[in-house]
Enzyme design. Structure first.
Site, PDB file in Angstrom:
ATOM      1  N   THR A  71      20.509 111.040 105.483  1.00  0.00           N
ATOM      2  CA  THR A  71      20.680 112.477 105.699  1.00  0.00           C
ATOM      3  C   THR A  71      20.674 113.195 104.356  1.00  0.00           C
ATOM      4  OG1 THR A  71      21.905 112.122 107.736  1.00  0.00           O
ATOM      5  CG2 THR A  71      22.237 114.244 106.645  1.00  0.00           C
ATOM      6  N   ASN A 150      12.789 106.522 115.268  1.00  0.00           N
ATOM      7  CA  ASN A 150      14.050 105.895 115.677  1.00  0.00           C
ATOM      8  C   ASN A 150      14.183 105.753 117.195  1.00  0.00           C
ATOM      9  OD1 ASN A 150      14.076 108.740 114.867  1.00  0.00           O
ATOM     10  ND2 ASN A 150      16.113 108.817 115.761  1.00  0.00           N
ATOM     11  N   GLN A 178      14.388 103.697 109.549  1.00  0.00           N
ATOM     12  CA  GLN A 178      14.330 102.682 110.607  1.00  0.00           C
ATOM     13  C   GLN A 178      13.448 101.487 110.245  1.00  0.00           C
ATOM     14  OE1 GLN A 178      16.088 102.485 113.386  1.00  0.00           O
ATOM     15  NE2 GLN A 178      17.075 104.490 113.258  1.00  0.00           N
ATOM     16  N   SER A 199      18.868 104.140 104.586  1.00  0.00           N
ATOM     17  CA  SER A 199      20.327 103.995 104.710  1.00  0.00           C
ATOM     18  C   SER A 199      20.690 102.527 104.902  1.00  0.00           C
ATOM     19  CB  SER A 199      20.812 104.725 105.973  1.00  0.00           C
ATOM     20  OG  SER A 199      21.196 106.045 105.707  1.00  0.00           O
ATOM     21  N   ALA A 200      21.708 102.074 104.180  1.00  0.00           N
ATOM     22  CA  ALA A 200      22.090 100.657 104.234  1.00  0.00           C
ATOM     23  C   ALA A 200      22.555 100.202 105.617  1.00  0.00           C
ATOM     24  CB  ALA A 200      23.204 100.402 103.227  1.00  0.00           C
ATOM     25  N   HIS A 201      23.215 101.100 106.356  1.00  0.00           N
ATOM     26  CA  HIS A 201      23.835 100.633 107.611  1.00  0.00           C
ATOM     27  C   HIS A 201      22.826 100.310 108.701  1.00  0.00           C
ATOM     28  CE1 HIS A 201      23.732 104.363 110.202  1.00  0.00           C
ATOM     29  NE2 HIS A 201      23.532 104.910 109.034  1.00  0.00           N
ATOM     30  N   CYS A 330      22.454 110.567 116.947  1.00  0.00           N
ATOM     31  CA  CYS A 330      22.763 111.821 116.242  1.00  0.00           C
ATOM     32  C   CYS A 330      22.664 113.035 117.137  1.00  0.00           C
ATOM     33  CB  CYS A 330      21.825 112.009 115.058  1.00  0.00           C
ATOM     34  SG  CYS A 330      21.798 110.599 113.989  1.00  0.00           S
TER      35      CYS A 330
HETATM   36  N1  PMP Z   1      16.427 109.306 109.686  1.00  0.00           N
HETATM   37  C1  PMP Z   1      16.310 108.484 110.733  1.00  0.00           C
HETATM   38  C2  PMP Z   1      14.944 108.139 111.249  1.00  0.00           C
HETATM   39  C3  PMP Z   1      17.447 107.926 111.334  1.00  0.00           C
HETATM   40  O1  PMP Z   1      17.326 107.102 112.370  1.00  0.00           O
HETATM   41  C4  PMP Z   1      18.736 108.264 110.812  1.00  0.00           C
HETATM   42  C5  PMP Z   1      19.996 107.696 111.422  1.00  0.00           C
HETATM   43  N2  PMP Z   1      20.047 107.751 112.798  1.00  0.00           N
HETATM   44  C6  PMP Z   1      18.791 109.141 109.717  1.00  0.00           C
HETATM   45  C7  PMP Z   1      17.628 109.645 109.188  1.00  0.00           C
HETATM   46  C8  PMP Z   1      20.112 109.549 109.114  1.00  0.00           C
HETATM   47  O2  PMP Z   1      20.735 108.463 108.534  1.00  0.00           O
HETATM   48  P1  PMP Z   1      22.274 108.535 108.071  1.00  0.00           P
HETATM   49  O3  PMP Z   1      23.036 108.957 109.287  1.00  0.00           O
HETATM   50  O4  PMP Z   1      22.585 107.166 107.625  1.00  0.00           O
HETATM   51  O5  PMP Z   1      22.373 109.555 107.003  1.00  0.00           O
END
Ligand code: PMP
Length: 372
Positions: A71, A150, A178, A199-201, A330
């Site tokens: 994000t 995603n 993703q 993103s690491a998670h 989200c």
């Molecule tokens: N971009 C995509 C394609 C995502 O799937 C996500 C997380 N669902 C994000 C951005 C945002 O990632 P984060 O919540 O780790 O900031």
């Protein structure tokens, strides 16, 4: 309980946890401090993590900027380009299936005098080179197109799309949140990709840490961009704020493992996806329909309509046995803008469930679908 919501987030890998633990207590130094032992340990740990992330992405170490996640990286690239290049032009190109962290930045810029073209994804969720070429004007300063979606897993032709931008000297950003860990990312072979977010998670690392890849030119100068966070000048002046040492160590270890085990992880995702499809087909035959196609997609993501069944009711019933989602975590309260964009009716959207596997999902665990 079988966890099939790995596109929302993944479980931390045990060795990521082990690697992080000392940095939550004993090793508490500030990586920007100097001379004493905790400071050196912290600095070395950040250097090692940066090396591992760069290896996973095939980039240079200096091109890796640690952020709080995709994000933030997406906000940084879009707002940072708009601010830096406002004198050159006011046009941005993106797609109508991006994550809200891209779409909402674009909307924000629209309310501040910028013009945004939203390329319309096809029924499989992809955009084409022709669409991009036609959208570019002499005012275009940035193109932001996600690598993989995603909700449907659809992969875009990033090499070709980014080359179009390179040929025209336009910044190209891709949200690779993703795909990292599931699709090979060779930034050294993609000279047109100026910026990348992840993103690491999403690949068995901790939450609250991610990467902004900022390409350097042949002289080692980063692509000009206004920072999102101003302050103490950490991360080579590109992202201020005391480095989140424990999380950086976590993304480093998650990257090391994702790089080392890429092939077996990919094989496991592909094989388990096939098994899941055949179990779903056996159990629900004519009562399901897939929203994703099978070519050129992120392995392990399936978007499935359960015809005539409300997805929220279904997910609640499944919850004690299987964790899945209607689509993006989200924006789970609203009908998916992605599924709408690829042409689904409201009824079809409301009957869709996303199953997302991890390379840690075991074949035998999927047998739970037989006993539903
Ligand atoms: N971009 C995509 C394609 C995502 O799937 C996500 C997380 N669902 C994000 C951005 C945002 O990632 P984060 O919540 O780790 O900031």
């Amino acid at each position: 309980m079988l966890y099939l919501d790995n596109s929302a987030t993944t479980q931390i890998h045990p060795s990521v946890k082990e690697k992080m633990l000392p940095f939550l207590f004993e090793e508490f130094g500030n990586a920007s401090s100097k001379y004493y032992e905790q400071a050196t340990t912290a600095k070395n740990a950040v250097d090692e993590a940066r090396k591992n992330v760069a290896l996973l992405l095939s980039s240079k170490e200096q091109e890796i900027v640690f952020t709080s996640g995709s994000t933030e990286s997406n906000n940084y690239f879009i707002k940072g380009t708009a601010h830096k290049l406002a004198h050159k032009g006011n046009h941005i190109v993106t797609t109508n299936v991006e994550h809200p962290s891209v779409l909402e930045c674009c909307k924000f810029l629209e309310s501040n005098g910028f013009t945004v073209t939203y390329l319309e994804a096809d029924e499989n969720g992809r955009v084409s080179e022709n669409q991009l070429v036609e959208s570019i004007t002499d005012q275009t300063i940035l193109v932001s197109i996600m690598w993989g979606n995603n909700e449907t897993g659809a992969l875009n032709p990033i090499k070709e799309l980014s080359q179009i931008c390179l040929d025209r000297n336009i910044y190209f950003h891709t949200d690779a949140t993703q795909v990292v860990g599931k699709v090979r990312v060779h930034l050294d072979q993609l000279p047109g990709v100026t910026f990348l977010s992840c993103s690491a998670h999403k690949f068995h690392g901790p939450k609250g840490i991610g990467v902004a890849f900022v390409r350097h030119d042949e002289f080692g100068v980063p692509t000009p961009l206004t920072p999102l966070l101003h302050g103490g000048g950490q991360e080579n002046d590109l992202r201020s704020g005391t480095l989140a040492l424990h999380n950086i160590v976590g993304i480093g270890e998650a990257s090391r493992i994702a790089y080392k085990e890429f092939h077996s992880n990919e094989t496991s995702l592909i094989e388990n996806e096939k098994i899941l499809i055949s179990l779903l087909n056996e159990k629900f035959s004519n009562h399901i329909k897939y929203n994703n196609d099978n070519d050129n997609k992120i392995p392990g993501i399936l978007s499935v309509q359960f015809i005539g069944v409300n997805n929220e009711i279904l997910l609640k019933k499944l919850a004690p046995y299987i964790a899945a989602s209607t689509g993006s975590a989200c924006s789970s309260s609203k009908p998916s803008h992605v599924l709408k964009a690829i042409g689904l009716s409201l009824e079809e959207i409301r009957s869709t469930v996303r199953f997302s596997l991890s390379s840690h999902t075991k074949k035998e665990e999927l047998d739970i679908f037989k006993s539903l």
